[in-house]
Design a protein around this motif. Structure first.
Motif, PDB file in Angstrom:
ATOM      1  N   TYR A 349      52.064  -4.366 -14.073  1.00  0.00           N
ATOM      2  CA  TYR A 349      51.970  -4.134 -12.634  1.00  0.00           C
ATOM      3  C   TYR A 349      53.268  -4.506 -11.927  1.00  0.00           C
ATOM      4  N   SER A 350      53.460  -3.920 -10.745  1.00  0.00           N
ATOM      5  CA  SER A 350      54.627  -4.234  -9.909  1.00  0.00           C
ATOM      6  C   SER A 350      54.142  -4.531  -8.508  1.00  0.00           C
ATOM      7  N   GLU A 351      54.671  -5.582  -7.922  1.00  0.00           N
ATOM      8  CA  GLU A 351      54.299  -5.956  -6.556  1.00  0.00           C
ATOM      9  C   GLU A 351      55.338  -5.446  -5.560  1.00  0.00           C
ATOM     10  N   ASN A 352      55.027  -5.569  -4.286  1.00  0.00           N
ATOM     11  CA  ASN A 352      55.970  -5.192  -3.214  1.00  0.00           C
ATOM     12  C   ASN A 352      56.470  -3.756  -3.355  1.00  0.00           C
ATOM     13  N   ILE A 353      55.567  -2.848  -3.715  1.00  0.00           N
ATOM     14  CA  ILE A 353      55.976  -1.465  -3.955  1.00  0.00           C
ATOM     15  C   ILE A 353      55.287  -0.512  -2.963  1.00  0.00           C
ATOM     16  N   GLY A 354      54.994  -1.035  -1.751  1.00  0.00           N
ATOM     17  CA  GLY A 354      54.268  -0.235  -0.768  1.00  0.00           C
ATOM     18  C   GLY A 354      55.117   0.752   0.007  1.00  0.00           C
ATOM     19  N   ALA A 355      56.436   0.542   0.033  1.00  0.00           N
ATOM     20  CA  ALA A 355      57.316   1.368   0.869  1.00  0.00           C
ATOM     21  C   ALA A 355      58.111   2.362   0.032  1.00  0.00           C
ATOM     22  N   TYR A 356      58.240   3.590   0.518  1.00  0.00           N
ATOM     23  CA  TYR A 356      59.055   4.617  -0.152  1.00  0.00           C
ATOM     24  C   TYR A 356      58.687   4.732  -1.629  1.00  0.00           C
ATOM     25  N   SER A 357      57.410   4.774  -1.936  1.00  0.00           N
ATOM     26  CA  SER A 357      56.982   4.791  -3.334  1.00  0.00           C
ATOM     27  C   SER A 357      55.999   5.930  -3.547  1.00  0.00           C
ATOM     28  N   ALA A 358      54.706   5.636  -3.353  1.00  0.00           N
ATOM     29  CA  ALA A 358      53.681   6.664  -3.520  1.00  0.00           C
ATOM     30  C   ALA A 358      53.953   7.849  -2.596  1.00  0.00           C
ATOM     31  N   ALA A 359      54.605   7.578  -1.437  1.00  0.00           N
ATOM     32  CA  ALA A 359      54.860   8.632  -0.450  1.00  0.00           C
ATOM     33  C   ALA A 359      55.730   9.738  -1.012  1.00  0.00           C
ATOM     34  N   SER A 360      56.591   9.432  -1.979  1.00  0.00           N
ATOM     35  CA  SER A 360      57.461  10.486  -2.523  1.00  0.00           C
ATOM     36  C   SER A 360      57.111  10.835  -3.962  1.00  0.00           C
ATOM     37  N   SER A 361      55.861  10.637  -4.354  1.00  0.00           N
ATOM     38  CA  SER A 361      55.395  11.059  -5.679  1.00  0.00           C
ATOM     39  C   SER A 361      55.408  12.578  -5.797  1.00  0.00           C
ATOM     40  N   THR A 362      55.720  13.064  -6.989  1.00  0.00           N
ATOM     41  CA  THR A 362      55.672  14.508  -7.248  1.00  0.00           C
ATOM     42  C   THR A 362      54.586  14.791  -8.295  1.00  0.00           C
ATOM     43  N   HIS A 363      54.453  16.065  -8.661  1.00  0.00           N
ATOM     44  CA  HIS A 363      53.554  16.459  -9.752  1.00  0.00           C
ATOM     45  C   HIS A 363      54.378  16.886 -10.964  1.00  0.00           C
ATOM     46  N   PHE A 364      55.615  16.440 -11.027  1.00  0.00           N
ATOM     47  CA  PHE A 364      56.527  16.873 -12.088  1.00  0.00           C
ATOM     48  C   PHE A 364      55.904  16.714 -13.474  1.00  0.00           C
ATOM     49  N   ASN A 365      56.118  17.729 -14.278  1.00  0.00           N
ATOM     50  CA  ASN A 365      55.670  17.710 -15.675  1.00  0.00           C
ATOM     51  C   ASN A 365      54.136  17.738 -15.776  1.00  0.00           C
ATOM     52  N   GLY A 366      53.485  18.022 -14.648  1.00  0.00           N
ATOM     53  CA  GLY A 366      52.022  18.083 -14.678  1.00  0.00           C
ATOM     54  C   GLY A 366      51.327  16.757 -14.493  1.00  0.00           C
ATOM     55  N   PHE A 367      52.115  15.682 -14.371  1.00  0.00           N
ATOM     56  CA  PHE A 367      51.492  14.363 -14.169  1.00  0.00           C
ATOM     57  C   PHE A 367      51.205  14.152 -12.680  1.00  0.00           C
ATOM     58  N   PRO A 368      49.964  13.951 -12.292  1.00  0.00           N
ATOM     59  CA  PRO A 368      49.648  13.787 -10.866  1.00  0.00           C
ATOM     60  C   PRO A 368      50.043  12.410 -10.352  1.00  0.00           C
ATOM     61  N   PRO A 369      50.168  12.267  -9.026  1.00  0.00           N
ATOM     62  CA  PRO A 369      50.448  10.948  -8.445  1.00  0.00           C
ATOM     63  C   PRO A 369      49.335   9.953  -8.776  1.00  0.00           C
ATOM     64  N   ALA A 370      49.646   8.674  -8.635  1.00  0.00           N
ATOM     65  CA  ALA A 370      48.675   7.606  -8.916  1.00  0.00           C
ATOM     66  C   ALA A 370      47.459   7.715  -8.000  1.00  0.00           C
ATOM     67  N   THR A 371      46.317   7.270  -8.497  1.00  0.00           N
ATOM     68  CA  THR A 371      45.120   7.154  -7.667  1.00  0.00           C
ATOM     69  C   THR A 371      45.348   6.015  -6.668  1.00  0.00           C
ATOM     70  N   VAL A 372      44.994   6.274  -5.407  1.00  0.00           N
ATOM     71  CA  VAL A 372      45.197   5.238  -4.379  1.00  0.00           C
ATOM     72  C   VAL A 372      43.867   4.544  -4.107  1.00  0.00           C
ATOM     73  N   VAL A 373      43.891   3.215  -4.120  1.00  0.00           N
ATOM     74  CA  VAL A 373      42.690   2.446  -3.790  1.00  0.00           C
ATOM     75  C   VAL A 373      43.022   1.510  -2.634  1.00  0.00           C
ATOM     76  N   HIS A 374      42.140   1.494  -1.631  1.00  0.00           N
ATOM     77  CA  HIS A 374      42.357   0.636  -0.471  1.00  0.00           C
ATOM     78  C   HIS A 374      41.456  -0.591  -0.570  1.00  0.00           C
ATOM     79  N   VAL A 375      42.027  -1.761  -0.397  1.00  0.00           N
ATOM     80  CA  VAL A 375      41.201  -2.977  -0.392  1.00  0.00           C
ATOM     81  C   VAL A 375      41.349  -3.697   0.956  1.00  0.00           C
ATOM     82  N   ASN A 376      40.316  -4.476   1.278  1.00  0.00           N
ATOM     83  CA  ASN A 376      40.264  -5.194   2.573  1.00  0.00           C
ATOM     84  C   ASN A 376      40.441  -4.253   3.755  1.00  0.00           C
ATOM     85  N   TRP A 377      39.887  -3.079   3.607  1.00  0.00           N
ATOM     86  CA  TRP A 377      40.084  -2.019   4.615  1.00  0.00           C
ATOM     87  C   TRP A 377      39.154  -2.234   5.782  1.00  0.00           C
TER      88      TRP A 377
END
Ligand SMILES: *Cc1c(COP(=O)(O)O)cnc(C)c1O
Length: 377
Positions: A349-377
């Motif tokens: 796992y990696s911490e402090n990765i909330g900024a400029y991360s998942a927002a610029s995920s691609t589908h390159f090579n057929g791999f989809p972006p990570a599943t997003v889970v919200h906690v303490n929402w």
């Protein structure tokens, strides 16, 4: 996030996983407001445009910096049910369209909402006057970005020497220039960037006034650094310095805006991935994981950021490489991590990765972006 709940979430939802902790979003927002009580806080949506994150800041009374029609609508959806008058007031008071370059189609659509928009050149004034004459204007200045992790001044901002002419140009086209904005560069650990930018802005406020243009607002942009490691200066000290300069250089009647992004969301995001392969390359233990630089770790490329990978298991650390799942060699998360000898199927796992991360995920090579889970929402 504690490690046990992270691991449970990864087992429950699968990997790659991107966990957003909304309690942390609220803490960061409160911290920002505490240190900048005078400043209206426009969350820069591009930093992580997940609608749930935008909604959390909306509930806290936040304002928004949007830079595309898609981002605008992510915000607008939250107020769609309000009466027309309240919607209009919300956009006028709480939305800034902070991309200095806007396509004609965007301006055409924006005009009905009457937002505040930034600009930094004559062609943009002509476009706005023609296609969005009801928008308010904010002139983006070019300011020093020295030492910031991500430099922005080569792409945007008018040189200070041309600023008053561009203000006049706006007025000559029948538009109202409400104020100035700047961006000191993202992850700005050099407080002098803010100090210099404030001085430049104050000079332009004074010169504009002499020429008959009264500016009403100052937008100090983003750049507020996330505490990635101990080398990042203390936020309270940075805020004190900025507030001191603002109070010294500008009258109380000026509205102060800011567009923090990274500071609000970086620490709220945690990525969990799984080891899918393992080899020794050039004598170095190499792990292959199911997330990479085309996905949650996009910041390695676009954001000049390094993320450390941590193991849930103990063991003697050794120098390792960690690669993403695609066939591209560029898909390298790190060539120097300290990790124990782990098995295929183990998690990292990696911490402090909330900024400029998942927002610029691609589908390159057929791999989809990570599943997003919200906690303490
Ligand atoms: C990206 C951006 C921001 C957010 O910057 P951070 O460094 O993440 O705080 C704010 N304003 C503008 C105009 C931007 O482009």
């Amino acid at each position: 996030m504690n490690r046990k709940s992270l691991l449970d979430l990864a087992k429950k939802h699968g990997t790659p996983l991107f966990v957003v902790d909304h309690a942390e979003l609220r803490t960061n927002y409160a911290l920002y407001k505490k240190h900048f009580p005078r400043v209206q806080t426009y969350y820069a949506v591009k930093v992580n445009s997940d609608p749930a994150i935008v909604e959390t800041f909306y509930r806290l009374g936040g304002s928004f910096d949007v830079a595309s029609m898609q981002e605008f609508h992510t915000v607008y959806r939250l107020i769609e049910k309000l009466p027309a008058k309240e919607r209009q007031e919300f956009v006028w008071d709480k939305v800034i369209y902070a991309n200095p370059i806007k396509p004609i189609e965007t301006l055409r659509e924006l005009d009905q909402y009457r937002p505040l928009v930034t600009y930094d050149n004559v062609e943009e004034v002509k476009k706005i006057a023609k296609y969005a004459p009801r928008a308010g204007l904010c002139l983006r200045l070019q300011v020093p970005n020295t030492g910031s992790m991500v430099e922005l001044s080569s792409k945007f901002g008018t040189p200070p020497g041309e600023a008053v002419d561009l203000i006049r140009c706006g007025h000559e086209h029948g538009l109202v220039v409400e104020g100035l904005s700047f961006h000191v560069g993202s992850q700005c650990t050099n407080p002098e960037n803010y100090v210099q930018a404030l001085h430049l802005a104050a000079g332009i406020f004074a010169e504009a006034k002499l020429r008959g243009y009264e500016l009403k607002l100052l937008d100090i942009g983003g750049g507020f650094p996330a505490a990635y490691d101990a080398s990042v200066p203390k936020f309270s000290a940075l805020a004190r310095k900025i507030n001191h300069e603002i109070d010294r250089l500008f009258p109380r009647s000026i509205e102060i805006l800011a567009e923090p992004g990274r500071f609000l969301v970086a620490s709220a995001g945690t990525a969990v991935c799984k080891i899918i392969g393992k080899a020794v390359r050039n004598g170095k233990l190499s792990y292959y994981v199911d997330d990479g630089v085309y996905h949650t770790y996009s910041g390695v490329i676009f954001d000049h950021c390094t993320y450390h990978l941590k193991s849930f298991k103990r063991g003697t650390p050794q120098l390792c490489a960690v690669f993403g799942p695609t066939c591209d060699a560029l898909d390298t998360i790190s060539l120097s991590e300290q990790l124990p000898d782990l098995e295929i199927g183990d998690y990292l796992y990696s911490e402090n990765i909330g900024a400029y991360s998942a927002a610029s995920s691609t589908h390159f090579n057929g791999f989809p972006p990570a599943t997003v889970v919200h906690v303490n929402w």
